[in-house]
Design a protein around this motif. Structure first.
Motif, PDB file in Angstrom:
ATOM      1  N   GLY A  20       0.588  -7.221 -17.516  1.00 19.81           N
ATOM      2  CA  GLY A  20      -0.562  -6.421 -17.087  1.00 19.81           C
ATOM      3  C   GLY A  20      -0.443  -5.020 -17.635  1.00 19.81           C
ATOM      4  O   GLY A  20       0.643  -4.593 -18.040  1.00 19.81           O
ATOM      5  N   PRO A  21      -1.555  -4.273 -17.639  1.00 25.07           N
ATOM      6  CA  PRO A  21      -1.532  -2.916 -18.175  1.00 25.07           C
ATOM      7  C   PRO A  21      -0.757  -1.971 -17.265  1.00 25.07           C
ATOM      8  O   PRO A  21      -0.405  -2.323 -16.134  1.00 25.07           O
ATOM      9  N   SER A  22      -0.509  -0.771 -17.755  1.00 25.22           N
ATOM     10  CA  SER A  22       0.171   0.247 -16.973  1.00 25.22           C
ATOM     11  C   SER A  22      -0.595   0.506 -15.666  1.00 25.22           C
ATOM     12  O   SER A  22      -1.818   0.569 -15.666  1.00 25.22           O
ATOM     13  N   GLY A  23       0.134   0.588 -14.563  1.00 23.45           N
ATOM     14  CA  GLY A  23      -0.496   0.842 -13.267  1.00 23.45           C
ATOM     15  C   GLY A  23      -0.977  -0.413 -12.548  1.00 23.45           C
ATOM     16  O   GLY A  23      -1.541  -0.339 -11.467  1.00 23.45           O
ATOM     17  N   ALA A  24      -0.732  -1.593 -13.152  1.00 27.87           N
ATOM     18  CA  ALA A  24      -1.237  -2.855 -12.578  1.00 27.87           C
ATOM     19  C   ALA A  24      -0.501  -3.266 -11.303  1.00 27.87           C
ATOM     20  O   ALA A  24      -1.014  -4.057 -10.518  1.00 27.87           O
ATOM     21  N   GLY A  25       0.714  -2.747 -11.114  1.00 28.64           N
ATOM     22  CA  GLY A  25       1.486  -3.119  -9.938  1.00 28.64           C
ATOM     23  C   GLY A  25       2.718  -3.957 -10.255  1.00 28.64           C
ATOM     24  O   GLY A  25       3.382  -4.470  -9.349  1.00 28.64           O
ATOM     25  N   LYS A  26       3.050  -4.069 -11.545  1.00 31.30           N
ATOM     26  CA  LYS A  26       4.156  -4.942 -11.968  1.00 31.30           C
ATOM     27  C   LYS A  26       5.497  -4.479 -11.410  1.00 31.30           C
ATOM     28  O   LYS A  26       6.251  -5.275 -10.852  1.00 31.30           O
ATOM     29  N   THR A  27       5.790  -3.194 -11.613  1.00 31.86           N
ATOM     30  CA  THR A  27       7.094  -2.679 -11.168  1.00 31.86           C
ATOM     31  C   THR A  27       7.198  -2.732  -9.644  1.00 31.86           C
ATOM     32  O   THR A  27       8.260  -3.070  -9.100  1.00 31.86           O
ATOM     33  N   THR A  28       6.114  -2.443  -8.973  1.00 34.51           N
ATOM     34  CA  THR A  28       6.115  -2.513  -7.508  1.00 34.51           C
ATOM     35  C   THR A  28       6.470  -3.930  -7.046  1.00 34.51           C
ATOM     36  O   THR A  28       7.278  -4.117  -6.129  1.00 34.51           O
ATOM     37  N   LEU A  29       5.895  -4.917  -7.712  1.00 33.82           N
ATOM     38  CA  LEU A  29       6.183  -6.319  -7.379  1.00 33.82           C
ATOM     39  C   LEU A  29       7.669  -6.635  -7.597  1.00 33.82           C
ATOM     40  O   LEU A  29       8.333  -7.220  -6.737  1.00 33.82           O
ATOM     41  N   ARG A  51       0.842  -1.199   0.000  1.00 29.21           N
ATOM     42  CA  ARG A  51       0.000   0.000   0.000  1.00 29.21           C
ATOM     43  C   ARG A  51       0.867   1.235   0.000  1.00 29.21           C
ATOM     44  O   ARG A  51       1.894   1.285   0.669  1.00 29.21           O
ATOM     45  N   TYR A  52       0.441   2.249  -0.777  1.00 25.49           N
ATOM     46  CA  TYR A  52       0.998   3.596  -0.663  1.00 25.49           C
ATOM     47  C   TYR A  52      -0.134   4.452  -0.116  1.00 25.49           C
ATOM     48  O   TYR A  52      -1.038   4.806  -0.865  1.00 25.49           O
ATOM     49  N   GLY A  53      -0.146   4.727   1.168  1.00 21.05           N
ATOM     50  CA  GLY A  53      -1.286   5.419   1.770  1.00 21.05           C
ATOM     51  C   GLY A  53      -2.524   4.564   1.580  1.00 21.05           C
ATOM     52  O   GLY A  53      -2.523   3.380   1.929  1.00 21.05           O
ATOM     53  N   SER A  54      -3.554   5.153   0.974  1.00 22.21           N
ATOM     54  CA  SER A  54      -4.796   4.398   0.795  1.00 22.21           C
ATOM     55  C   SER A  54      -4.793   3.622  -0.525  1.00 22.21           C
ATOM     56  O   SER A  54      -5.698   2.844  -0.799  1.00 22.21           O
ATOM     57  N   LEU A  55      -3.760   3.845  -1.367  1.00 21.65           N
ATOM     58  CA  LEU A  55      -3.708   3.160  -2.654  1.00 21.65           C
ATOM     59  C   LEU A  55      -3.107   1.756  -2.494  1.00 21.65           C
ATOM     60  O   LEU A  55      -2.041   1.597  -1.906  1.00 21.65           O
ATOM     61  N   VAL A  56      -3.829   0.756  -2.990  1.00 24.15           N
ATOM     62  CA  VAL A  56      -3.317  -0.617  -2.938  1.00 24.15           C
ATOM     63  C   VAL A  56      -2.659  -0.936  -4.273  1.00 24.15           C
ATOM     64  O   VAL A  56      -3.330  -1.168  -5.268  1.00 24.15           O
ATOM     65  N   ALA A  57      -1.319  -0.897  -4.310  1.00 27.50           N
ATOM     66  CA  ALA A  57      -0.588  -1.108  -5.563  1.00 27.50           C
ATOM     67  C   ALA A  57      -0.514  -2.595  -5.901  1.00 27.50           C
ATOM     68  O   ALA A  57      -0.579  -2.984  -7.071  1.00 27.50           O
ATOM     69  N   VAL A  58      -0.356  -3.435  -4.871  1.00 27.00           N
ATOM     70  CA  VAL A  58      -0.304  -4.893  -5.036  1.00 27.00           C
ATOM     71  C   VAL A  58      -1.203  -5.491  -3.956  1.00 27.00           C
ATOM     72  O   VAL A  58      -1.082  -5.144  -2.783  1.00 27.00           O
ATOM     73  N   PHE A  71      14.034  -2.958  -3.266  1.00 20.22           N
ATOM     74  CA  PHE A  71      13.931  -1.489  -3.268  1.00 20.22           C
ATOM     75  C   PHE A  71      12.692  -1.028  -2.506  1.00 20.22           C
ATOM     76  O   PHE A  71      12.577   0.124  -2.115  1.00 20.22           O
ATOM     77  N   GLU A  72      11.735  -1.937  -2.376  1.00 16.99           N
ATOM     78  CA  GLU A  72      10.500  -1.642  -1.644  1.00 16.99           C
ATOM     79  C   GLU A  72      10.234  -2.823  -0.720  1.00 16.99           C
ATOM     80  O   GLU A  72      10.668  -3.943  -0.991  1.00 16.99           O
ATOM     81  N   ARG A  73       9.470  -2.552   0.342  1.00 17.58           N
ATOM     82  CA  ARG A  73       9.174  -3.578   1.324  1.00 17.58           C
ATOM     83  C   ARG A  73       7.675  -3.887   1.268  1.00 17.58           C
ATOM     84  O   ARG A  73       6.868  -2.960   1.192  1.00 17.58           O
TER      85      ARG A  73
HETATM   86  P1  ADP Z   1       3.064  -0.949 -13.378  1.00 18.88           P
HETATM   87  O1  ADP Z   1       4.510  -1.266 -13.215  1.00 18.88           O
HETATM   88  O2  ADP Z   1       2.219  -2.146 -13.617  1.00 18.88           O
HETATM   89  O3  ADP Z   1       2.816   0.126 -14.405  1.00 18.88           O
HETATM   90  P2  ADP Z   1       3.370   0.225 -10.761  1.00 18.88           P
HETATM   91  O4  ADP Z   1       3.818  -0.887  -9.905  1.00 18.88           O
HETATM   92  O5  ADP Z   1       4.401   1.178 -11.250  1.00 18.88           O
HETATM   93  O6  ADP Z   1       2.533  -0.363 -11.989  1.00 18.88           O
HETATM   94  O7  ADP Z   1       2.245   1.072  -9.999  1.00 18.88           O
HETATM   95  C1  ADP Z   1       1.105   0.470  -9.392  1.00 18.88           C
HETATM   96  C2  ADP Z   1       0.300   1.544  -8.700  1.00 18.88           C
HETATM   97  O8  ADP Z   1       1.026   2.039  -7.575  1.00 18.88           O
HETATM   98  C3  ADP Z   1       0.028   2.760  -9.577  1.00 18.88           C
HETATM   99  O9  ADP Z   1      -1.261   3.242  -9.246  1.00 18.88           O
HETATM  100  C4  ADP Z   1       1.092   3.738  -9.156  1.00 18.88           C
HETATM  101  O10 ADP Z   1       0.680   5.048  -9.386  1.00 18.88           O
HETATM  102  C5  ADP Z   1       1.264   3.416  -7.695  1.00 18.88           C
HETATM  103  N1  ADP Z   1       2.624   3.690  -7.178  1.00 18.88           N
HETATM  104  C6  ADP Z   1       3.773   3.099  -7.581  1.00 18.88           C
HETATM  105  N2  ADP Z   1       4.832   3.545  -6.897  1.00 18.88           N
HETATM  106  C7  ADP Z   1       4.339   4.460  -6.020  1.00 18.88           C
HETATM  107  C8  ADP Z   1       4.929   5.297  -5.003  1.00 18.88           C
HETATM  108  N3  ADP Z   1       6.245   5.265  -4.761  1.00 18.88           N
HETATM  109  N4  ADP Z   1       4.097   6.107  -4.306  1.00 18.88           N
HETATM  110  C9  ADP Z   1       2.776   6.137  -4.545  1.00 18.88           C
HETATM  111  N5  ADP Z   1       2.161   5.376  -5.475  1.00 18.88           N
HETATM  112  C10 ADP Z   1       2.907   4.555  -6.196  1.00 18.88           C
END
Ligand code: ADP
Ligand code: ADP
Length: 226
Positions: free
Chosen positions: A36-45, A12-19, A52-54
């Protein structure tokens, strides 16, 4: 045998659930594509696997070790991102040697390892002393792969590695990646929004959307879905 276990991971980033509560077991030697499409959470995973992230919840295991408290440099992972992050003014050899020098390996061993890895990515050995900035886009891509795999990582992470290339080169590098995977048995986790790219390289595909895992299946069983 499972090399990486993504076990009920939420970020989670605040109230946003990225994964959102994602579990993916990745097998030894497997080419796993997260599609997955842009914003799906791939890079976060991918960033959580790299360290780089926990995770907010859940755990990631590498070789059965929980890694949440392990910094990136202790995870023995190779990385290639869209921005290749090469040093253009440095030579091919200096770029590839960079992670080896960080590990303080013997310079003579380094030379042998560099020759081997150049052969693997099919760059001529006499390119060793050319500045990376003088190479073509495809050759620079090969240098980035060489640097990522030269120290024999447990795992290779690829984040949209081919998206800055033109169509023809992208197709060429897809088959190169498939060949390198076949020759090395590396475990690869690859992230893309490109379905064709996923289907052409992956053993298995994990489809994620809105942070959630929607499908996990062998590439040949995945149809449709952007
Ligand atoms: P993808 O790689 O599939 O395009 P991301 O993992 O980059 O998706 O992002 C997933 C969601 O998390 C998006 O809504 C993005 O805006 C949000 N997000 C990613 N990194 C951060 C961050 N450091 N702070 C806040 N929101 C983030
Ligand atoms: P993207 O693929 O989404 O463009 P970036 O390369 O911009 O991702 O990196 C996003 C985050 O990951 C940055 O905040 C950075 O701290 C971290 N990061 C990226 N590469 C590395 C690296 N090699 N070492 C440490 N942290 C990194």
């Amino acid at each position: 045998e499972t090399v990486v276990e993504i076990d009920r991971v939420t970020k989670r980033y605040g109230s946003l659930v990225a994964v959102n509560d994602v579990s993916i077991p990745i097998r030894d030697g497997e080419f796993m594509t997260i599609l997955g499409p842009s914003g799906a959470g791939k890079t976060t995973l991918l960033h959580m696997i790299a360290g780089f992230e926990r995770p907010t919840e859940g755990e990631i295991y590498i070789d059965d070790r929980p890694v949440s408290d392990e910094p990136p440099n202790e995870r023995n992972i190779g990385l290639v991102f869209q921005s290749l992050a090469l040093f253009p003014h440095m030579t091919v050899k200096e770029n590839i040697a960079f992670p080896l020098k960080m590990r303080r390996e013997d310079p003579e061993d380094i030379d042998g390892q560099i020759n081997e890895v150049l052969e693997l990515v099919q760059l001529p050995v006499d390119y060793k002393n050319k500045p990376v900035g003088d190479l073509s886009g495809g050759q620079q891509q090969r240098v980035a792969f060489a640097r990522a795999i030269v120290y024999e990582p447990t795992l290779l992470l690829l984040d949209e590695p081919l998206s800055s290339l033109d169509k023809k080169l992208r197709e060429e590098m897809r088959s190169e990646l498939t060949r390198i995977h076949a020759e090395t048995d590396l475990t690869i986790v690859h992230v893309t929004h490109n379905q064709t790219e996923a289907l052409s390289m992956a053993d298995r595909i994990a489809v994620i959307n809105g942070g959630a895992l929607e499908q996990l299946a062998p590439a040949k069983e995945i149809y449709a879905q952007p």
